[in-house]
Design a protein around this motif. Structure first.
Motif, mmCIF file in Angstrom:
data_model
loop_
_atom_site.group_PDB
_atom_site.id
_atom_site.type_symbol
_atom_site.label_atom_id
_atom_site.label_comp_id
_atom_site.label_asym_id
_atom_site.label_seq_id
_atom_site.Cartn_x
_atom_site.Cartn_y
_atom_site.Cartn_z
ATOM 1 N N GLN A 7 30.586 15.703 -47.782
ATOM 2 C CA GLN A 7 29.927 16.211 -46.571
ATOM 3 C C GLN A 7 28.624 15.467 -46.316
ATOM 4 N N ILE A 10 29.475 12.023 -44.940
ATOM 5 C CA ILE A 10 29.855 12.096 -43.511
ATOM 6 C C ILE A 10 28.578 12.159 -42.662
ATOM 7 N N PHE A 52 34.325 5.242 -38.247
ATOM 8 C CA PHE A 52 35.701 5.270 -38.758
ATOM 9 C C PHE A 52 35.756 5.930 -40.138
ATOM 10 N N GLN A 55 35.404 9.691 -39.834
ATOM 11 C CA GLN A 55 36.680 10.303 -39.414
ATOM 12 C C GLN A 55 37.631 10.404 -40.615
ATOM 13 N N SER A 58 36.599 13.195 -42.919
ATOM 14 C CA SER A 58 36.830 14.548 -42.407
ATOM 15 C C SER A 58 38.323 14.847 -42.276
ATOM 16 N N LEU A 59 39.159 13.801 -42.266
ATOM 17 C CA LEU A 59 40.615 13.986 -42.267
ATOM 18 C C LEU A 59 41.178 14.084 -43.677
ATOM 19 N N ASN A 60 40.323 13.951 -44.679
ATOM 20 C CA ASN A 60 40.777 14.045 -46.067
ATOM 21 C C ASN A 60 41.767 12.923 -46.390
ATOM 22 N N SER A 61 41.510 11.753 -45.811
ATOM 23 C CA SER A 61 42.440 10.623 -45.958
ATOM 24 C C SER A 61 42.427 10.050 -47.373
#
Lengths: 109, 109, 109, 109
Positions: A7, A10, A52, A55, A58-61
């Protein structure tokens, strides 16, 4: 890696996006714009990659860590260029870049 | 609106992204970069919006038409700026922008 | 690395964006959507990273090669998931992903 | 329009990106994913448009107001869908969407 670490990363990425975009806009209005070429180019690359990476986090990629490693490199390059220039927007951008680079290194580790 | 019209618009948007990004990169290397400020700014805005509109169209988004309307405006602004400059990259970018604007108007109609 | 190799990689990335976005949209409309969870997730990640890598290449970014290496990994993951499903959109997406992965590996080499 | 209004709108857009991306990720893991199709689709559209609008505002783009108008529409559509579902991630996403829509309307006015 803790949820708090992600967090925080981000948030630093998003601060860096704003600092880079503001610096890009302000550099293009500087009297001696020819000196700012590399700053303008790196501001854009850094803003885009930080946005990027934020993102992806936050998408847990699954690729967030690798993006953060690359993002840290771009932030350091942009920060090193910005800190050469005396303009306030460049100095503030350099600071945001170095803080973001550290947060990205922590996530990438 | 036909599938062919949308597919053609996606392709023109993606050509325009490349022309704008190439023009951005080349403008930053021009000797008289101070004359190219507005071109550099609009190249970035136009590339980003064309890329975004192309994604929205390929996602079959409900907002694709409205994005295309806005994209057409930005393409025209960028094309009008680029065509003022004699550099090959600017002339080619202007051409891509005007073609893309027409394709976007057709989708937005 | 030749200009032709980069141009070809940009084009494969953009084809892959479209195939992934179409597959995402179509998967969400499938009757057995629960089986398509991972496909939906990877379609989005792959489309976004391919679009980002194409922008970096057309901007002549210093980070394009590293983005292409990561993009190849995501394309392979997405292609491997898509090829498990019989839907035409998944099969076509898998094909676009594997072709794009090869083009990205060539640029990253 | 004041600098504070724009800064506040950027921050709400970025909060909304994170809420939508978290909701997207969580919806794909829900047992009854078939009920979440429209939520998944709108979460993606809303996250992408909020991120794009925030970039445009921080770049001081001439098109920021028009993007904010469109962004407000997408936020409302996403918020209306999310609030139908009882999941915590949907309720929190709906809240972020409605707050962001208001901030975008203020900038677009």
């Amino acid at each position: 890696m803790s949820h708090e670490q992600i967090q925080s990363c981000i948030e630093e990425c998003l601060r860096c996006v704003q600092a880079c975009n503001h610096c890009f806009d302000a550099c293009l209005q500087e009297e001696h714009v020819a000196m700012m070429r590399e700053c303008i180019r790196l501001d854009r690359e850094c803003a885009d990659l930080c946005a990027f990476a934020a993102q992806a986090m936050s998408l847990n990629s699954s690729y967030a860590k690798e993006l953060c490693r690359l993002c840290a490199d771009v932030c350091e390059a942009c920060g090193n260029e910005c800190k050469k220039h005396e303009h306030d927007h460049c100095q503030r951008c350099a600071e945001a870049c170095f803080i973001c680079a550290m947060a990205c290194r922590a996530v990438a580790a």
